[in-house]
Enzyme design. Structure first.
Site: not given
Ligand code: BES
Ligand code: MN
Ligand code: ZN
Length: 503
Positions: A282, A356
């Site tokens: 990230k 997931r």
């Molecule tokens: N934990 C995150 C989702 C999230 C991001 C919640 C920011 C709250 C604030 C999750 O694991 C994630 O990183 N999801 C990705 C999925 C994508 C790679 C398909 C996302 O939402 O960017």
């Molecule tokens: Mn994630």
């Protein structure tokens, strides 16, 4: 805070502060009128002079009123009497607390139980429960890790809800018990969420689950270690855990206090104690907030603890898959293919879609409990924040009656969710050239394709998914966990209990 109920006239309360409502256009509530009469028109005089209009948010603190036994009276403006919604009722409580906190009073008798709230089922029980959670919310601070704790000099200690007669005392006391248990559950979830990831690890969560086991009757905690999960074939969950030095766990908490033949409600909470994204790292900004990626798990802990505290005669099982998502040398790489416990293979195209991956194995594991329903709770997608913002959680389900139950429970307690479609049309976004499915759905509808992914592991039971990415914590100056959706889940369980008991 200590809460209780009492009946009796406001002018006769020998206490630090009495709280009464004033409505817009200077309309006095019944208890404000009683005090007004006892004090020969003191309040109506003030109101006539324009010192208190009764608009929402107005307050006026009065001292030593003639013919009353209390030290202070707090008038709280509640706006138009006929327009008080759940949202406004909570706001009134927050405003009251702020004012009381600065008043020096430590013991309070509140007559805000008189306030009429729109919707017919907003009865005394509802008002007391809602007030307790709103008051505790306003008083919450996470001080654990500060060397100097800033506690108020004279904190509120005792809060008494006035009820209109002795006949209402029993009902009021039940509401106080429920409100305090739910509020404690919320508190627990907030603390757990706010703890940093170097303290709140998968091992910490497992220990916490064991502590609940010893604290409560009918409560049994089992923790599956990575070896155990290996034997069960949980290749998806383990693939996330592999990238971290912290050992992943699958925590199973069984609260069995209902009829033996009553199938359990299973709650599955995402417990990623830190989500760095893994190899699909990230960006740095706000990455600290990924300590909150275990708030789904925290809501399961909070809900179970509230139900156990109330000794509800229900069967609930909490399953918490918990890992840290980190980019180690043996972490999963984009393109890796793993096999889940269900036997379905998954191409990991993005290691940041890890929630997931751990949920799918936990959801397969849930089958063994022959559940009545399964509800998973997860900070799953940033896309959910784009779609719905910070107000409702996203709701998707393969069973409409379950979705409707959750929608109405949320409305009632003010911890709302909003349904998104889970149509088959979206499924093809998960197609992979090399495995049974990909772990991301590409452009568009990210919240729904994440749920579509999970739906492939929940075919054997009624299931709902709550995406709490937008509601689990607040960012910015008031950064902190919200404890959502503990209220929604406990309300759902209380509603179901009523249904089971009347069957
Ligand atoms: N934990 C995150 C989702 C999230 C991001 C919640 C920011 C709250 C604030 C999750 O694991 C994630 O990183 N999801 C990705 C999925 C994508 C790679 C398909 C996302 O939402 O960017
Ligand atoms: Mn994630
Ligand atoms: Zn995550």
């Amino acid at each position: 805070m200590e809460y209780s109920v009492k009946s009796g006239h406001p002018e006769k309360q020998r206490i630090g502060c009495v709280v009464v409502a004033v409505y817009a256009s200077r309309k006095l509530s019944p208890s404000a009128k009683i005090i007004d009469q006892a004090s020969h028109g003191y309040i109506s005089n003030l109101v006539r002079r324009g010192e208190m209009e009764g608009d929402l948010g107005n307050t006026l603190l009065l001292h030593n009123i003639d013919n009353t036994l209390c030290d202070r009276i707090l008038l709280v403006g509640c706006g138009k009497e006929k327009e008080i919604t759940t949202h406004i009722f909570n706001k009134i409580n927050r405003i009251m607390v702020k004012k009381l906190n600065a008043s020096g009073a430590t013991e309070i008798a509140s007559y805000l139980t008189e306030i009429p709230v729109r919707h017919k089922d907003r009865d005394l029980n509802w008002k007391i429960r809602q007030s307790i959670t709103a008051i505790d919310e306003a008083l919450y601070h996470f001080n654990q890790l500060k060397s100097e704790k800033q506690e108020p000099r004279r904190p509120l200690r005792k809060f008494i809800f006035s009820v209109s007669g002795r006949g209402q005392l029993m009902q009021g006391e039940i509401a106080v018990r429920q409100g305090m248990a739910i509020s404690d559950g919320i508190h627990l979830a907030k603390d757990m969420g706010n703890l940093p990831a170097n303290i709140c690890t998968p091992t910490y969560l497992a220990k916490f689950a064991n502590k609940l086991d010893t604290q409560h009757d009918h409560f049994k905690t089992t923790v599956l270690e990575e070896d155990d999960m290996e034997k069960l074939g949980m290749g998806a969950l383990l693939s996330v855990s592999r990238g971290s030095r912290e050992a992943g766990k699958l925590i199973v908490m069984e609260y069995s206090n209902g009829d033996e033949d009553q199938k359990p409600v299973v709650l599955v909470g995402k417990g990623v104690t830190f989500d760095s994204g893994g190899i699909s790292l990230k960006p740095g900004a706000s990455m600290d907030e990924m300590k909150y990626d275990m708030c789904g798990a925290a809501s399961v802990f909070g809900t179970l603890s509230a139900c156990a505290e109330l000794q509800l005669p229900v069967n609930i099982i909490g399953i918490v898959p918990t890992v840290e998502n980190m980019p180690d040398g043996i972490a999963s790489k984009p393109g890796d293919i793993v096999t889940s416990m269900s036997g379905q293979s998954i191409e990991i195209l993005n290691t940041d879609a890890e929630g997931r991956l751990i949920l799918c194995d936990a959801l397969t594991y849930a089958e063994k409990f022959e559940p009545d329903v399964v509800i998973d709770i997860a900070t799953l997608t940033g896309a959910c924040i784009v779609a719905l913002g910070a107000h409702p959680a996203g709701l998707m389900s393969n069973h409409n009656p379950l979705a409707n139950d959750l929608l109405s429970a949320g409305k009632r307690c003010g911890d709302r969710c909003w349904q998104l479609p889970l149509w088959d049309d979206y499924q093809e976004q998960l197609d992979s050239n090399f495995a049974d499915m990909a772990n991301i759905g590409g452009k568009g509808a990210g919240t729904i394709t994440a749920a579509c992914f999970l739906s492939r592991f929940t075919k054997k039971y009624r299931w709902a998914h709550l995406d709490i990415a937008g509601v689990a914590w607040k960012s910015g100056k008031e950064k902190g966990a919200t404890g959502r959706p503990v209220s929604l889940l406990t309300q759902y369980i209380l509603d179901r209990l009523e249904e089971w008991q009347s069957a």
